[in-house]
Scaffold this motif. Structure first.
Motif, PDB file in Angstrom:
ATOM      1  N   HIS A 202     148.923 -48.000  35.019  1.00 12.26           N
ATOM      2  CA  HIS A 202     149.713 -48.517  33.914  1.00 12.26           C
ATOM      3  C   HIS A 202     149.425 -47.752  32.639  1.00 12.26           C
ATOM      4  CE1 HIS A 202     151.189 -51.901  36.207  1.00 12.26           C
ATOM      5  NE2 HIS A 202     149.973 -52.122  36.644  1.00 12.26           N
ATOM      6  N   GLU A 203     148.580 -46.739  32.744  1.00  8.67           N
ATOM      7  CA  GLU A 203     148.222 -45.955  31.568  1.00  8.67           C
ATOM      8  C   GLU A 203     149.290 -44.909  31.293  1.00  8.67           C
ATOM      9  OE1 GLU A 203     145.618 -46.395  29.546  1.00  8.67           O
ATOM     10  OE2 GLU A 203     144.938 -48.120  30.732  1.00  8.67           O
ATOM     11  N   MET A 204     150.246 -45.260  30.453  1.00  5.07           N
ATOM     12  CA  MET A 204     151.359 -44.350  30.207  1.00  5.07           C
ATOM     13  C   MET A 204     150.912 -43.079  29.489  1.00  5.07           C
ATOM     14  SD  MET A 204     153.787 -45.717  31.715  1.00  5.07           S
ATOM     15  CE  MET A 204     153.513 -47.195  32.673  1.00  5.07           C
ATOM     16  N   GLY A 205     149.883 -43.235  28.639  1.00  5.41           N
ATOM     17  CA  GLY A 205     149.368 -42.066  27.939  1.00  5.41           C
ATOM     18  C   GLY A 205     148.845 -41.027  28.918  1.00  5.41           C
ATOM     19  N   ARG A 208     151.733 -39.356  30.758  1.00  9.96           N
ATOM     20  CA  ARG A 208     152.434 -38.386  29.914  1.00  9.96           C
ATOM     21  C   ARG A 208     151.635 -37.105  29.760  1.00  9.96           C
ATOM     22  NH1 ARG A 208     154.964 -40.411  24.319  1.00  9.96           N
ATOM     23  NH2 ARG A 208     156.440 -41.372  25.723  1.00  9.96           N
ATOM     24  N   PHE A 232     159.791 -39.950  30.164  1.00 17.74           N
ATOM     25  CA  PHE A 232     159.455 -40.752  28.986  1.00 17.74           C
ATOM     26  C   PHE A 232     160.407 -40.534  27.811  1.00 17.74           C
ATOM     27  CE2 PHE A 232     155.325 -40.711  31.217  1.00 17.74           C
ATOM     28  CZ  PHE A 232     155.163 -42.079  31.318  1.00 17.74           C
ATOM     29  N   THR A 233     160.928 -39.314  27.681  1.00 17.13           N
ATOM     30  CA  THR A 233     161.805 -39.107  26.525  1.00 17.13           C
ATOM     31  C   THR A 233     163.280 -39.195  26.891  1.00 17.13           C
ATOM     32  OG1 THR A 233     161.236 -36.793  26.841  1.00 17.13           O
ATOM     33  CG2 THR A 233     160.373 -37.870  24.870  1.00 17.13           C
ATOM     34  N   LEU A 244     160.249 -49.074  30.228  1.00 17.10           N
ATOM     35  CA  LEU A 244     159.545 -48.334  29.177  1.00 17.10           C
ATOM     36  C   LEU A 244     159.569 -49.093  27.857  1.00 17.10           C
ATOM     37  CD1 LEU A 244     160.659 -44.666  29.944  1.00 17.10           C
ATOM     38  CD2 LEU A 244     158.418 -45.694  30.312  1.00 17.10           C
ATOM     39  N   VAL A 247     156.648 -51.503  28.095  1.00 14.50           N
ATOM     40  CA  VAL A 247     155.257 -51.036  28.172  1.00 14.50           C
ATOM     41  C   VAL A 247     154.859 -50.075  27.055  1.00 14.50           C
ATOM     42  CG1 VAL A 247     155.079 -51.389  30.638  1.00 14.50           C
ATOM     43  CG2 VAL A 247     155.807 -49.160  29.773  1.00 14.50           C
ATOM     44  N   LEU A 248     155.848 -49.443  26.409  1.00 14.27           N
ATOM     45  CA  LEU A 248     155.454 -48.453  25.391  1.00 14.27           C
ATOM     46  C   LEU A 248     155.341 -49.082  24.007  1.00 14.27           C
ATOM     47  CD1 LEU A 248     157.375 -45.225  26.479  1.00 14.27           C
ATOM     48  CD2 LEU A 248     154.952 -45.737  26.733  1.00 14.27           C
TER      49      LEU A 248
END
Lengths: 248, 245
Positions: A202-205, A208, A232-233, A244, A247-248
């Motif tokens: 779940h760590e989107m960072g 990415r 992501f973009t 997104l 979670v973002l």
């Protein structure tokens, strides 16, 4: 990232429960190349952990094929234990062996499965322990470590078998927030060394920054797949956009 | 005054007749040796049998549903049925009857009573140990099993290196208790004419015609041993609780 040789190929992977009433995985197709870091994201219950656990047959698929290094491991005749020795796995709850010291946790598999001598296995284990900064804990028991330390040990325990791919099943989900960083750091190092990795997180960072490819799953299907940039973009599907947004 | 003195002299005389005269204490001493040998060996046989049975039963409970049809699955089913019958029969019949069946029927050709006794009590104990160990195995987090398998250990190796050591450690106090129970249960060994502690006391009673001293003496010896082993078990339990988990 180097290499474009295929390591794992997944064909129409299915996992059904209750005779098809529940479809945890509903036809997954993908290919994981050597050196790739594939991060699987998705809402809970989307089947991402099931997918990962199918890759080393901890979960037995009900349909489809998984080829590891060209061999169909879903074939009844193939010996999964041999293949698992080449696939490391890290769990959400660490699953260190509480009755063994850290060092014993790390050397038991190489000694019993690869026929290494204790000295040989210990040498590699200590090298790995130094890398994650835990060489002074070699003789401690798992219960004496913090969550972040346990997970770093779990990673190097899997590395002791010198696997060709590492599977991570939500490795930071059970950790206190301040310990997430140290575990991700180790994983990042691994990625930089060109280890092939499949990471459910779940760590989107992390996704990415480290992923070479991100796979978004929902309802047992891969809804979207692409580079972190694309996912992501520039999310295309509505499903991914709503996910997104949350979670973002 | 005179009454008490007569009573005391009587006691001394009884003690002398029952234990000292003709070295009769040797019946108790040798009997104690037999009882301890019998119990230790029976517990060992029981643990080996129990662990095997527990592995069969827990493997069946955990995996049978998901196994692929084939020879392995069929064998597991057969083994599980055998294990279940064994457990039902052993736990459903008195140990004295089992002992006599073992001595007079199954091992009738053997005249080594101690060996027959060890086997009979071991087989009996195995059934109880099996359920203790099974509960220990089932109490281990499934993640431990998955971790073992994910490293490449096969089922048996995972059991051997990961699951059984933890399960046994968890049930160690219960196993030690089984030893205490067995220590008392072996007192029926006299039924196949083994001279254990109880039989030793009974022999003295038969010779001296005075039941009080030998029987109370035997009871005291059992009591002291049980209290001693209970003390050890409690100590063990406390140490395990304080150790690394």
């Amino acid at each position: 990232m180097s290499g474009n040789e295929s390591l794992i190929r997944v064909e129409n992977l299915q996992k059904h429960y209750n005779k098809g009433a529940i479809k945890a995985l509903d036809g997954i197709n993908t290919e994981i190349k050597k050196g790739e870091v594939v991060v699987v994201i998705g809402p809970s219950g989307s089947g991402k952990s099931t997918f990962l656990r199918c890759l080393n047959l901890l979960e037995v698929p009900t349909g489809g094929h998984i080829y590891f290094d060209g061999v169909d491991i879903t074939d009844v005749k193939s010996d999964i234990n041999i293949h698992r020795q080449r696939m490391g796995m890290v769990f959400q709850h660490f699953n260190l062996f509480p009755h063994m010291t850290i060092l014993k946790n790390m050397i038991i598999a190489p000694m019993k499965l690869q026929g290494k001598s204790e000295a040989e296995a210990t040498e590699l284990a200590m090298k790995l322990l130094r890398r994650v900064g835990l060489e002074d804990r070699a003789n401690a028991y798992p219960s004496q470590l913090s969550g972040g330390q346990k997970q770093r040990i779990a990673i190097v325990r899997a590395l002791c078998m010198q696997p060709e791919v590492m599977l991570f099943d939500e490795p930071t989900s059970a950790l206190d927030p301040e310990m997430v960083g140290e575990v991700l750091e180790v994983m990042k190092q691994l990625a930089e060394e060109n280890m092939t990795m499949v990471v459910v997180t779940h760590e989107m960072g992390f996704a990415r920054e480290v992923a070479t490819r991100v796979m978004f799953m929902a309802d047992g299907r891969q809804v979207e797949e692409g580079t972190p940039e694309e996912i992501f973009t520039n999310p295309k599907s509505e499903r991914l956009q709503t996910f997104l947004a949350k979670v973002l | 005054m005179e009454g008490i003195q007569t009573w005391w002299e009587g006691i001394q005389q009884q003690f002398y007749i029952n234990f000292i005269q003709d070295d009769r204490w040797k019946y108790l001493w040798n009997g104690l040796g037999v009882t301890l040998q019998l119990t230790f060996c029976a517990v060992l046989i029981g643990i080996v049998l129990g662990v095997i049975l527990a592995m069969i039963r827990s493997t069946y409970d955990k995996n049978y549903q998901e196994m692929r049809p084939g020879f392995g699955r069929f064998m597991l089913k057969i083994l599980n049925i055998i294990a279940k019958i064994y457990l039902t029969v052993i736990r459903g019949t008195p140990v004295v009857v089992q002992l006599m069946i073992m001595y007079y029927i199954i091992l009738a050709s053997s005249n080594n009573k101690l060996l027959v006794g060890m086997i009979a009590f071991g087989v009996n104990s195995g059934a109880y140990v099996a359920e203790i160990v099974r509960s220990g195995i089932m109490s281990i987090d499934p993640g431990q099993f998955e971790a073992g398998r994910s490293l490449g250990f096969n089922y048996v190796q995972t059991m051997r290196y990961v699951i059984i050591p933890q399960a046994l450690k968890n049930v160690l106090p219960a196993l030690a208790n089984e030893f205490i129970v067995l220590l008392k249960e072996t007192s029926v060994a006299g039924y196949i004419a083994m001279q254990d502690l109880t039989k030793g006391g009974d022999i003295i009673r038969g010779v001296t015609y005075s039941p009080f001293m030998p029987l109370i003496g035997v009871a005291l010896i059992y009591l002291v041993m049980v209290m001693f082993f209970t003390f050890l078990v409690n100590k063990l339990e406390r140490r395990l609780r304080n150790s690394e988990r």
